[in-house]
Design a protein around this motif. Structure first.
Motif, PDB file in Angstrom:
ATOM      1  N   ASP A  50      12.882   4.967  -3.463  1.00  0.00           N
ATOM      2  CA  ASP A  50      12.044   4.676  -4.623  1.00  0.00           C
ATOM      3  C   ASP A  50      11.589   3.228  -4.479  1.00  0.00           C
ATOM      4  OD1 ASP A  50      10.910   4.105  -7.112  1.00  0.00           O
ATOM      5  OD2 ASP A  50      12.282   5.437  -8.179  1.00  0.00           O
ATOM      6  N   GLY A  51      10.297   3.019  -4.257  1.00  0.00           N
ATOM      7  CA  GLY A  51       9.786   1.685  -4.006  1.00  0.00           C
ATOM      8  C   GLY A  51       9.466   0.887  -5.245  1.00  0.00           C
ATOM      9  N   ARG A  52       9.750   1.422  -6.428  1.00  0.00           N
ATOM     10  CA  ARG A  52       9.421   0.697  -7.651  1.00  0.00           C
ATOM     11  C   ARG A  52      10.373  -0.481  -7.878  1.00  0.00           C
ATOM     12  NH1 ARG A  52       9.821   4.864 -12.259  1.00  0.00           N
ATOM     13  NH2 ARG A  52      11.593   5.542 -10.958  1.00  0.00           N
ATOM     14  N   LEU A  53       9.905  -1.430  -8.659  1.00  0.00           N
ATOM     15  CA  LEU A  53      10.709  -2.592  -9.017  1.00  0.00           C
ATOM     16  C   LEU A  53      11.553  -2.243 -10.233  1.00  0.00           C
ATOM     17  CD1 LEU A  53      11.287  -5.557  -8.311  1.00  0.00           C
ATOM     18  CD2 LEU A  53       9.489  -6.205  -9.914  1.00  0.00           C
ATOM     19  N   ILE A  54      12.617  -1.481  -9.982  1.00  0.00           N
ATOM     20  CA  ILE A  54      13.534  -1.067 -11.038  1.00  0.00           C
ATOM     21  C   ILE A  54      14.958  -1.335 -10.571  1.00  0.00           C
ATOM     22  CG2 ILE A  54      11.964   0.691 -11.949  1.00  0.00           C
ATOM     23  CD1 ILE A  54      13.589   2.811 -10.499  1.00  0.00           C
TER      24      ILE A  54
ATOM     25  N   LYS B 132      17.995   4.212  -8.808  1.00  0.00           N
ATOM     26  CA  LYS B 132      17.310   4.750  -7.644  1.00  0.00           C
ATOM     27  C   LYS B 132      18.196   5.748  -6.895  1.00  0.00           C
ATOM     28  CE  LYS B 132      14.352   0.747  -6.698  1.00  0.00           C
ATOM     29  NZ  LYS B 132      13.826  -0.138  -5.631  1.00  0.00           N
ATOM     30  N   PRO B 133      17.581   6.673  -6.138  1.00  0.00           N
ATOM     31  CA  PRO B 133      18.372   7.635  -5.357  1.00  0.00           C
ATOM     32  C   PRO B 133      18.961   7.037  -4.086  1.00  0.00           C
ATOM     33  CG  PRO B 133      16.053   8.013  -4.990  1.00  0.00           C
ATOM     34  CD  PRO B 133      16.140   6.956  -6.058  1.00  0.00           C
ATOM     35  N   GLY B 134      18.583   5.833  -3.757  1.00  0.00           N
ATOM     36  CA  GLY B 134      19.089   5.134  -2.576  1.00  0.00           C
ATOM     37  C   GLY B 134      18.565   3.717  -2.608  1.00  0.00           C
TER      38      GLY B 134
ATOM     39  N   HIS C 229       0.844  -1.184   0.000  1.00  0.00           N
ATOM     40  CA  HIS C 229       0.000   0.000   0.000  1.00  0.00           C
ATOM     41  C   HIS C 229       0.888   1.247   0.000  1.00  0.00           C
ATOM     42  CE1 HIS C 229      -2.823   3.066   1.513  1.00  0.00           C
ATOM     43  NE2 HIS C 229      -3.756   2.302   0.968  1.00  0.00           N
ATOM     44  N   PRO C 230       0.467   2.324  -0.681  1.00  0.00           N
ATOM     45  CA  PRO C 230       1.280   3.548  -0.698  1.00  0.00           C
ATOM     46  C   PRO C 230       1.646   4.062   0.683  1.00  0.00           C
ATOM     47  CG  PRO C 230      -0.459   3.690  -2.345  1.00  0.00           C
ATOM     48  CD  PRO C 230      -0.708   2.439  -1.560  1.00  0.00           C
TER      49      PRO C 230
ATOM     50  N   TRP D 265      13.196 -19.867   4.731  1.00  0.00           N
ATOM     51  CA  TRP D 265      11.963 -19.795   5.507  1.00  0.00           C
ATOM     52  C   TRP D 265      11.521 -18.355   5.723  1.00  0.00           C
ATOM     53  CZ3 TRP D 265       8.235 -22.935   6.669  1.00  0.00           C
ATOM     54  CH2 TRP D 265       7.401 -22.718   7.756  1.00  0.00           C
ATOM     55  N   PHE D 266      12.465 -17.453   5.726  1.00  0.00           N
ATOM     56  CA  PHE D 266      12.168 -16.072   6.093  1.00  0.00           C
ATOM     57  C   PHE D 266      13.085 -15.146   5.312  1.00  0.00           C
ATOM     58  CE2 PHE D 266      13.071 -12.308   8.703  1.00  0.00           C
ATOM     59  CZ  PHE D 266      11.796 -11.826   8.909  1.00  0.00           C
ATOM     60  N   CYS D 267      12.510 -14.080   4.790  1.00  0.00           N
ATOM     61  CA  CYS D 267      13.291 -13.089   4.053  1.00  0.00           C
ATOM     62  C   CYS D 267      12.850 -11.701   4.486  1.00  0.00           C
ATOM     63  CB  CYS D 267      13.090 -13.255   2.545  1.00  0.00           C
ATOM     64  SG  CYS D 267      13.942 -12.012   1.561  1.00  0.00           S
ATOM     65  N   SER D 268      13.785 -10.876   4.824  1.00  0.00           N
ATOM     66  CA  SER D 268      13.477  -9.505   5.233  1.00  0.00           C
ATOM     67  C   SER D 268      14.326  -8.529   4.422  1.00  0.00           C
ATOM     68  CB  SER D 268      13.771  -9.317   6.712  1.00  0.00           C
ATOM     69  OG  SER D 268      13.594  -7.979   7.078  1.00  0.00           O
ATOM     70  N   ALA D 269      13.681  -7.745   3.630  1.00  0.00           N
ATOM     71  CA  ALA D 269      12.280  -7.768   3.198  1.00  0.00           C
ATOM     72  C   ALA D 269      12.296  -8.077   1.705  1.00  0.00           C
ATOM     73  CB  ALA D 269      11.627  -6.425   3.455  1.00  0.00           C
ATOM     74  N   PRO D 270      11.282  -8.745   1.171  1.00  0.00           N
ATOM     75  CA  PRO D 270      11.390  -9.309  -0.170  1.00  0.00           C
ATOM     76  C   PRO D 270      11.551  -8.304  -1.299  1.00  0.00           C
ATOM     77  CG  PRO D 270       9.146  -9.499   0.680  1.00  0.00           C
ATOM     78  CD  PRO D 270      10.009  -9.098   1.828  1.00  0.00           C
ATOM     79  N   MET D 271      11.169  -7.040  -1.092  1.00  0.00           N
ATOM     80  CA  MET D 271      11.323  -6.060  -2.165  1.00  0.00           C
ATOM     81  C   MET D 271      12.546  -5.169  -1.984  1.00  0.00           C
ATOM     82  SD  MET D 271       9.076  -7.117  -4.066  1.00  0.00           S
ATOM     83  CE  MET D 271       9.412  -5.941  -5.357  1.00  0.00           C
ATOM     84  N   SER D 272      13.529  -5.625  -1.221  1.00  0.00           N
ATOM     85  CA  SER D 272      14.768  -4.866  -1.066  1.00  0.00           C
ATOM     86  C   SER D 272      15.558  -4.889  -2.379  1.00  0.00           C
ATOM     87  CB  SER D 272      15.608  -5.450   0.063  1.00  0.00           C
ATOM     88  OG  SER D 272      14.934  -5.346   1.303  1.00  0.00           O
TER      89      SER D 272
END
Length: 244
Positions: free
Chosen positions: A171-175, A180-182, A91-92, A220-227
Protein backbone atom coordinates in the motif's frame (compact mmCIF):
# COMPACT_ATOMS: atom_id res chain seq x y z
CA UNK A 1 6.52 18.43 -61.30
CA UNK A 2 4.29 17.75 -58.31
CA UNK A 3 5.57 15.62 -55.41
CA UNK A 4 3.88 14.38 -52.29
CA UNK A 5 5.41 13.53 -48.95
CA UNK A 6 5.46 9.86 -48.03
CA UNK A 7 2.75 8.72 -45.69
CA UNK A 8 3.67 9.78 -42.17
CA UNK A 9 6.74 11.61 -43.52
CA UNK A 10 8.78 8.42 -43.36
CA UNK A 11 12.14 8.71 -45.07
CA UNK A 12 13.07 5.06 -45.42
CA UNK A 13 12.54 1.64 -43.94
CA UNK A 14 14.73 0.63 -40.98
CA UNK A 15 15.75 -3.00 -41.29
CA UNK A 16 18.85 -3.49 -39.13
CA UNK A 17 17.46 -2.83 -35.64
CA UNK A 18 16.86 -5.55 -33.09
CA UNK A 19 13.16 -6.28 -32.51
CA UNK A 20 11.56 -5.16 -29.23
CA UNK A 21 12.45 -7.48 -26.35
CA UNK A 22 8.88 -8.09 -25.23
CA UNK A 23 6.98 -11.25 -24.31
CA UNK A 24 10.29 -12.95 -23.53
CA UNK A 25 10.37 -14.99 -20.34
CA UNK A 26 13.36 -13.46 -18.57
CA UNK A 27 13.76 -16.55 -16.41
CA UNK A 28 13.43 -19.52 -18.73
CA UNK A 29 15.49 -17.73 -21.38
CA UNK A 30 18.34 -17.19 -18.90
CA UNK A 31 19.93 -20.64 -18.93
CA UNK A 32 22.73 -19.87 -16.41
CA UNK A 33 20.14 -18.52 -13.97
CA UNK A 34 17.88 -21.57 -14.33
CA UNK A 35 20.83 -23.90 -13.84
CA UNK A 36 22.14 -21.91 -10.89
CA UNK A 37 18.77 -21.99 -9.13
CA UNK A 38 18.61 -25.77 -9.53
CA UNK A 39 22.25 -26.24 -8.54
CA UNK A 40 21.95 -24.30 -5.29
CA UNK A 41 18.93 -26.00 -3.72
CA UNK A 42 16.14 -23.75 -5.05
CA UNK A 43 14.69 -26.05 -7.70
CA UNK A 44 11.40 -25.91 -5.78
CA UNK A 45 11.03 -22.24 -6.88
CA UNK A 46 10.98 -22.91 -10.63
CA UNK A 47 7.25 -22.27 -11.04
CA UNK A 48 7.26 -18.99 -9.12
CA UNK A 49 10.37 -17.74 -10.92
CA UNK A 50 8.89 -18.66 -14.29
CA UNK A 51 5.87 -16.50 -13.41
CA UNK A 52 8.14 -13.59 -12.49
CA UNK A 53 10.14 -14.02 -15.70
CA UNK A 54 6.97 -13.87 -17.79
CA UNK A 55 5.68 -10.81 -15.90
CA UNK A 56 8.78 -8.64 -16.23
CA UNK A 57 9.05 -9.56 -19.91
CA UNK A 58 5.65 -8.13 -20.80
CA UNK A 59 5.31 -4.90 -22.73
CA UNK A 60 3.07 -3.42 -20.03
CA UNK A 61 5.61 -4.02 -17.26
CA UNK A 62 8.40 -2.52 -19.35
CA UNK A 63 6.23 0.51 -20.11
CA UNK A 64 5.60 0.97 -16.39
CA UNK A 65 9.36 0.90 -15.88
CA UNK A 66 9.75 3.68 -18.44
CA UNK A 67 7.03 5.78 -16.83
CA UNK A 68 8.53 5.33 -13.37
CA UNK A 69 11.82 6.76 -14.63
CA UNK A 70 10.59 9.55 -16.90
CA UNK A 71 7.78 11.08 -14.83
CA UNK A 72 9.59 12.72 -11.94
CA UNK A 73 8.27 12.18 -8.39
CA UNK A 74 6.82 15.31 -6.79
CA UNK A 75 7.39 16.50 -3.24
CA UNK A 76 4.41 17.93 -1.38
CA UNK A 77 5.30 19.67 1.86
CA UNK A 78 1.65 20.46 2.76
CA UNK A 79 -1.78 19.16 1.87
CA UNK A 80 -4.58 21.34 0.46
CA UNK A 81 -5.67 22.31 3.98
CA UNK A 82 -2.22 23.53 4.99
CA UNK A 83 -1.18 20.53 7.06
CA UNK A 84 2.49 19.55 6.91
CA UNK A 85 2.73 16.11 5.28
CA UNK A 86 6.17 15.84 3.60
CA UNK A 87 4.88 13.40 1.00
CA UNK A 88 6.61 12.26 -2.16
CA UNK A 89 4.10 11.46 -4.89
CA UNK A 90 5.19 8.76 -7.33
CA UNK A 91 3.60 7.88 -10.64
CA UNK A 92 1.15 4.95 -10.33
CA UNK A 93 3.49 2.90 -12.55
CA UNK A 94 6.09 2.92 -9.75
CA UNK A 95 3.54 1.57 -7.30
CA UNK A 96 2.48 -1.16 -9.73
CA UNK A 97 6.09 -2.29 -10.13
CA UNK A 98 6.98 -2.29 -6.46
CA UNK A 99 3.65 -3.93 -5.62
CA UNK A 100 4.44 -6.78 -8.01
CA UNK A 101 7.88 -7.26 -6.47
CA UNK A 102 6.38 -7.45 -2.98
CA UNK A 103 3.61 -9.80 -4.13
CA UNK A 104 6.23 -12.23 -5.42
CA UNK A 105 8.33 -12.00 -2.26
CA UNK A 106 11.35 -10.28 -3.79
CA UNK A 107 11.74 -8.42 -0.49
CA UNK A 108 11.60 -10.85 2.45
CA UNK A 109 10.54 -14.30 1.20
CA UNK A 110 13.86 -15.84 2.24
CA UNK A 111 13.27 -14.82 5.86
CA UNK A 112 9.53 -15.46 5.92
CA UNK A 113 9.95 -19.06 4.69
CA UNK A 114 13.51 -20.13 5.48
CA UNK A 115 14.61 -23.38 3.85
CA UNK A 116 17.41 -24.65 1.61
CA UNK A 117 17.77 -22.39 -1.39
CA UNK A 118 15.47 -19.67 -0.01
CA UNK A 119 18.01 -16.89 -0.46
CA UNK A 120 18.90 -18.17 -3.94
CA UNK A 121 15.25 -18.08 -5.02
CA UNK A 122 14.70 -14.61 -3.59
CA UNK A 123 17.87 -13.31 -5.24
CA UNK A 124 16.78 -14.68 -8.61
CA UNK A 125 13.38 -13.02 -8.31
CA UNK A 126 14.93 -9.76 -7.15
CA UNK A 127 17.40 -9.77 -10.05
CA UNK A 128 14.68 -10.13 -12.66
CA UNK A 129 12.66 -7.25 -11.26
CA UNK A 130 15.75 -5.06 -10.88
CA UNK A 131 17.03 -5.62 -14.41
CA UNK A 132 13.85 -4.08 -15.81
CA UNK A 133 13.37 -1.25 -13.28
CA UNK A 134 16.33 -0.70 -10.93
CA UNK A 135 14.94 2.23 -8.94
CA UNK A 136 12.44 0.25 -6.86
CA UNK A 137 15.08 -2.38 -6.08
CA UNK A 138 16.63 -0.15 -3.41
CA UNK A 139 13.70 -0.23 -0.94
CA UNK A 140 13.07 -3.88 -1.83
CA UNK A 141 16.71 -4.72 -1.07
CA UNK A 142 16.76 -2.59 2.08
CA UNK A 143 13.67 -4.36 3.36
CA UNK A 144 15.40 -7.71 2.85
CA UNK A 145 18.53 -6.48 4.61
CA UNK A 146 16.77 -5.00 7.62
CA UNK A 147 15.34 -8.32 8.84
CA UNK A 148 18.51 -9.84 10.36
CA UNK A 149 19.60 -6.43 11.65
CA UNK A 150 16.24 -5.91 13.33
CA UNK A 151 16.29 -9.40 14.84
CA UNK A 152 19.67 -8.59 16.39
CA UNK A 153 18.60 -5.07 17.28
CA UNK A 154 15.63 -5.73 19.58
CA UNK A 155 13.38 -8.75 20.26
CA UNK A 156 10.52 -6.41 21.15
CA UNK A 157 10.76 -4.46 17.91
CA UNK A 158 11.19 -7.67 15.93
CA UNK A 159 7.93 -9.01 17.33
CA UNK A 160 6.18 -5.85 16.19
CA UNK A 161 7.77 -5.32 12.77
CA UNK A 162 8.72 -8.71 11.34
CA UNK A 163 5.15 -9.90 10.63
CA UNK A 164 4.60 -6.65 8.74
CA UNK A 165 7.87 -7.02 6.84
CA UNK A 166 6.94 -10.55 5.80
CA UNK A 167 3.64 -9.38 4.30
CA UNK A 168 3.04 -9.80 0.55
CA UNK A 169 0.70 -6.83 0.31
CA UNK A 170 1.70 -3.31 -0.71
CA UNK A 171 0.00 0.00 0.00
CA UNK A 172 1.82 3.10 -1.23
CA UNK A 173 -0.36 5.60 0.63
CA UNK A 174 0.99 7.85 3.36
CA UNK A 175 -0.82 6.11 6.20
CA UNK A 176 0.19 4.40 9.43
CA UNK A 177 2.26 1.22 8.89
CA UNK A 178 -0.10 -0.73 11.13
CA UNK A 179 -2.93 -0.05 8.70
CA UNK A 180 -1.08 -1.60 5.76
CA UNK A 181 -0.95 -5.24 4.58
CA UNK A 182 2.86 -5.05 4.51
CA UNK A 183 5.64 -2.54 5.03
CA UNK A 184 8.93 -1.50 3.47
CA UNK A 185 12.03 -0.21 5.19
CA UNK A 186 14.49 2.42 4.11
CA UNK A 187 17.86 3.50 5.43
CA UNK A 188 19.52 6.87 6.01
CA UNK A 189 23.22 6.26 6.52
CA UNK A 190 25.55 8.56 4.60
CA UNK A 191 26.11 12.28 5.11
CA UNK A 192 27.63 15.10 3.07
CA UNK A 193 30.96 15.15 4.85
CA UNK A 194 31.19 11.40 5.37
CA UNK A 195 30.19 9.73 2.13
CA UNK A 196 30.59 5.99 2.53
CA UNK A 197 32.77 6.49 5.63
CA UNK A 198 29.93 6.39 8.14
CA UNK A 199 32.41 6.78 11.00
CA UNK A 200 32.67 10.43 9.96
CA UNK A 201 28.95 11.03 10.43
CA UNK A 202 28.08 14.00 12.62
CA UNK A 203 24.35 13.40 13.19
CA UNK A 204 23.88 13.54 16.97
CA UNK A 205 21.59 11.36 19.08
CA UNK A 206 20.33 12.54 22.46
CA UNK A 207 18.15 10.42 24.73
CA UNK A 208 14.88 11.89 25.94
CA UNK A 209 13.36 11.47 29.37
CA UNK A 210 10.82 8.93 28.02
CA UNK A 211 13.54 6.63 26.65
CA UNK A 212 13.18 7.70 23.02
CA UNK A 213 15.95 9.50 21.13
CA UNK A 214 16.13 12.75 19.21
CA UNK A 215 18.44 12.88 16.18
CA UNK A 216 19.88 16.11 14.83
CA UNK A 217 21.79 16.17 11.56
CA UNK A 218 21.63 16.29 7.78
CA UNK A 219 21.54 13.06 5.80
CA UNK A 220 22.88 13.16 2.24
CA UNK A 221 21.02 10.12 0.97
CA UNK A 222 17.89 8.26 2.01
CA UNK A 223 16.56 5.08 0.47
CA UNK A 224 13.68 5.37 0.01
CA UNK A 225 11.94 8.43 1.46
CA UNK A 226 8.40 7.01 1.43
CA UNK A 227 9.26 3.80 3.30
CA UNK A 228 7.30 2.85 6.42
CA UNK A 229 10.31 2.56 8.71
CA UNK A 230 13.97 3.54 8.64
CA UNK A 231 17.30 2.57 10.10
CA UNK A 232 19.37 5.69 10.74
CA UNK A 233 22.94 6.07 11.94
CA UNK A 234 23.86 8.71 14.51
CA UNK A 235 26.55 9.44 17.06
CA UNK A 236 25.34 8.59 20.56
CA UNK A 237 27.33 9.30 23.73
CA UNK A 238 28.70 5.74 23.43
CA UNK A 239 29.68 6.17 19.76
CA UNK A 240 28.10 5.36 16.40
CA UNK A 241 24.71 3.71 16.86
CA UNK A 242 21.79 2.56 14.72
CA UNK A 243 18.28 3.82 15.40
CA UNK A 244 14.83 2.84 14.13
Amino acid sequence: MTTTAPSGFRTHEVFNQAPPRVDVNEYTSNVPLVEGVARYDADWAQHELTEVGALVGTESFQHDAELANTITPEFHSHDKWGNRIDEVEFHPAYHRIIGAAVEHGAHTSAWADPKPGANVARAASFMMFAQIEPGHSCPISMTHSVVPALAEFSPELSELWLPRLYGRGYDGRLIAPGDKPGVLFGMAMTEKQGGSDVRANTTRAAQNSDGTWSLTGHKWFCSAPMSDGFLILAQSPEGMSCFL
